[in-house]
Design an enzyme around this catalytic site. Structure first.
Site, short mmCIF file in Angstrom:
data_model
loop_
_atom_site.label_atom_id
_atom_site.label_comp_id
_atom_site.label_asym_id
_atom_site.label_seq_id
_atom_site.Cartn_x
_atom_site.Cartn_y
_atom_site.Cartn_z
N ARG A 99 -71.50 -1.53 10.80
CA ARG A 99 -71.62 -2.36 9.60
C ARG A 99 -72.75 -1.81 8.74
NH1 ARG A 99 -67.21 -3.70 10.06
NH2 ARG A 99 -66.30 -5.75 10.41
N GLU A 126 -70.60 -3.63 0.07
CA GLU A 126 -69.34 -2.97 -0.29
C GLU A 126 -68.60 -3.72 -1.40
OE1 GLU A 126 -67.11 -2.53 3.33
OE2 GLU A 126 -68.71 -1.37 4.27
N HIS A 163 -64.85 2.74 4.01
CA HIS A 163 -64.55 1.76 5.08
C HIS A 163 -63.09 1.88 5.56
CE1 HIS A 163 -65.92 -2.33 6.86
NE2 HIS A 163 -65.11 -1.69 7.69
P1 NAP Z 1 -68.13 -4.57 21.05
O1 NAP Z 1 -67.15 -4.11 22.07
O2 NAP Z 1 -68.49 -6.01 20.99
O3 NAP Z 1 -69.44 -3.66 21.20
C1 NAP Z 1 -70.64 -3.96 20.57
C2 NAP Z 1 -71.76 -3.28 21.32
O4 NAP Z 1 -72.99 -3.55 20.62
C3 NAP Z 1 -71.98 -3.76 22.75
O5 NAP Z 1 -72.25 -2.64 23.56
C4 NAP Z 1 -73.22 -4.63 22.66
O6 NAP Z 1 -73.99 -4.66 23.83
C5 NAP Z 1 -73.97 -3.89 21.59
N1 NAP Z 1 -75.02 -4.71 20.97
C6 NAP Z 1 -74.91 -5.90 20.35
N2 NAP Z 1 -76.11 -6.31 19.93
C7 NAP Z 1 -76.99 -5.35 20.29
C8 NAP Z 1 -78.39 -5.20 20.15
N3 NAP Z 1 -79.12 -6.13 19.52
N4 NAP Z 1 -78.95 -4.09 20.66
C9 NAP Z 1 -78.22 -3.14 21.27
N5 NAP Z 1 -76.88 -3.23 21.43
C10 NAP Z 1 -76.29 -4.32 20.94
O7 NAP Z 1 -67.60 -4.22 19.58
P2 NAP Z 1 -66.66 -3.00 19.14
O8 NAP Z 1 -65.23 -3.40 19.23
O9 NAP Z 1 -67.12 -1.78 19.86
O10 NAP Z 1 -67.04 -2.92 17.59
C11 NAP Z 1 -68.37 -2.59 17.21
C12 NAP Z 1 -68.58 -2.85 15.74
O11 NAP Z 1 -67.87 -1.86 15.00
C13 NAP Z 1 -67.99 -4.18 15.24
O12 NAP Z 1 -68.91 -5.24 15.37
C14 NAP Z 1 -67.66 -3.88 13.80
O13 NAP Z 1 -68.69 -4.36 12.98
C15 NAP Z 1 -67.59 -2.37 13.72
N6 NAP Z 1 -66.25 -1.86 13.32
C16 NAP Z 1 -66.12 -1.14 12.18
C17 NAP Z 1 -64.90 -0.61 11.83
C18 NAP Z 1 -64.72 0.20 10.58
O14 NAP Z 1 -63.69 0.09 9.93
N7 NAP Z 1 -65.67 1.05 10.23
C19 NAP Z 1 -63.77 -0.83 12.64
C20 NAP Z 1 -63.94 -1.56 13.79
C21 NAP Z 1 -65.19 -2.07 14.13
P3 NAP Z 1 -73.50 -5.45 25.16
O15 NAP Z 1 -72.19 -4.85 25.54
O16 NAP Z 1 -74.54 -5.16 26.14
O17 NAP Z 1 -73.39 -6.88 24.75
#
Ligand code: NAP
Length: 316
Positions: free
Chosen positions: A230, A259, A277
């Site tokens: 993000r 954005e 994005h």
């Molecule tokens: P996810 O499976 O929930 O993974 C998020 C990770 O972030 C987890 O490892 C979590 O740790 C970690 N985390 C959360 N808060 C943290 C902190 N304060 N310090 C360190 N680590 C932290 O989510 P995902 O499916 O991988 O997606 C990740 C992000 O990508 C989404 O939230 C979204 O904003 C973004 N995204 C962007 C696009 C795009 O079009 N560019 C597409 C899809 C997603 P734990 O596992 O230990 O809780």
């Protein structure tokens, strides 16, 4: 009688009529404000803010089925108070987003934008041993901030490229460590040891602005920053200054704080790869995202548990 629901108009082409069976759909374009009314569900794009005011003017709302895995556009506290279920679209976009992250890593490391500009601009004077030298990946260190679904998928792809992997997350990922040799480190080590730092944590009060002038100053000289998470994780002006001053090697970005606006200094900064994005933008993935969002609506309106709840997994 069909259930009245609001669905982002931009999803129309991605949905089949049978997925909408039993729903009385009002298509809501992204540039229109959220209306007042008795809709039971809304499928918004991530650009639609669903705060307390918006939820209040939809008094019969039972579910916000966000068409994204991130849900920072939803005030989850306000939703919880109103007993509105919130769902997202995890898993189906993991590979597409990890692939795009690698597109950015490779584009930054091998100076793809400069190379394309050279050829298109008619300035290429032929093969030269020192033309557009980039960064060799093998043996370098990839740092993942956040190692959930997407962070791990990016890390698994890194094995093929011969990178050492380090990651920072709130909890240890033992399967990921075993499969890839990744090492869990603290935030400070992640900053100082990464040749490529890739962001994969959600936008939360803890992560907002985590890349700022101080943390950029602690990164390795010449390091590459990639953000497909993000935009508000990064202070854009500070990033632009680090690029202008030559401290940071390159930045590959898919997401921005405001954005579709991009800080003008960042838009003009050198050695950037700036994408609009498109992390999850493949035909297959976008169809699956729309399908899951609507399936969540169907489940909740039929009195069943949602498929992919952010919270509120039990139907009130
Ligand atoms: P996810 O499976 O929930 O993974 C998020 C990770 O972030 C987890 O490892 C979590 O740790 C970690 N985390 C959360 N808060 C943290 C902190 N304060 N310090 C360190 N680590 C932290 O989510 P995902 O499916 O991988 O997606 C990740 C992000 O990508 C989404 O939230 C979204 O904003 C973004 N995204 C962007 C696009 C795009 O079009 N560019 C597409 C899809 C997603 P734990 O596992 O230990 O809780």
């Amino acid at each position: 009688m069909n259930s009245p629901v609001l669905v982002a108009a931009e999803l129309k082409g991605l949905l089949e009529p049978d997925q909408l069976a039993g729903l009385d759909v009002t298509w809501l374009p992204a540039d229109q404000a959220t209306p007042k009314g008795d809709w039971l569900a809304i499928v918004p794009l991530l650009s639609r803010w669903m705060g307390g005011t918006e939820l209040k003017q939809l008094p019969k709302l039972r579910i916000v089925a966000n068409c994204a895995v991130g849900y920072d556009n939803v005030d989850v506290v306000a939703a919880e108070m109103r007993k509105v279920i919130v769902t997202n679209t995890p898993n189906v976009l993991t590979d597409a987003t990890a692939d795009l992250t690698w597109t950015l890593i490779l584009a930054c490391a091998r100076r793809l934008v400069e190379a394309i500009d050279l050829v298109r601009g008619g300035r290429w004077a032929g093969w030269h041993p020192e033309l557009l030298l980039g960064v060799e990946l093998r043996g370098r260190t990839l740092g993942l901030f956040g190692a959930g679904r997407i962070g791990q998928a990016v890390g698994r792809r890194a094995v093929t490229f011969g990178l050492r992997i380090i990651y920072a997350a709130r909890t240890a990922k033992t399967d990921f460590q075993r499969d890839t040799g990744a090492e869990r480190v603290d935030w400070s080590r992640l900053l100082t040891e990464s040749d490529i730092l890739s962001l994969h944590a959600p936008s939360t009060p803890e992560t907002k602005g985590i890349i700022n002038s101080d943390t950029l100053g602690r990164m390795k000289p010449g390091a590459i920053l990639v953000n497909t998470a993000r935009g508000d994780l990064v202070r854009e002006e500070a990033l632009a200054i680090a690029l202008e001053e030559g401290r940071l090697g390159a930045a590959g970005l898919d997401v921005y704080a405001d954005e579709p606006a991009i800080h003008p200094r960042l838009r003009a900064a050198p050695r950037t790869v700036l994408l609009p994005h498109i992390g999850s933008a493949t035909h297959d993935t976008r169809r699956k995202m729309a399908a899951i969002a609507v399936a969540n609506v169907q489940a909740v309106l039929q009195g069943k548990a949602p498929l992919t709840p952010v919270f509120g997994g039990t139907v009130p």
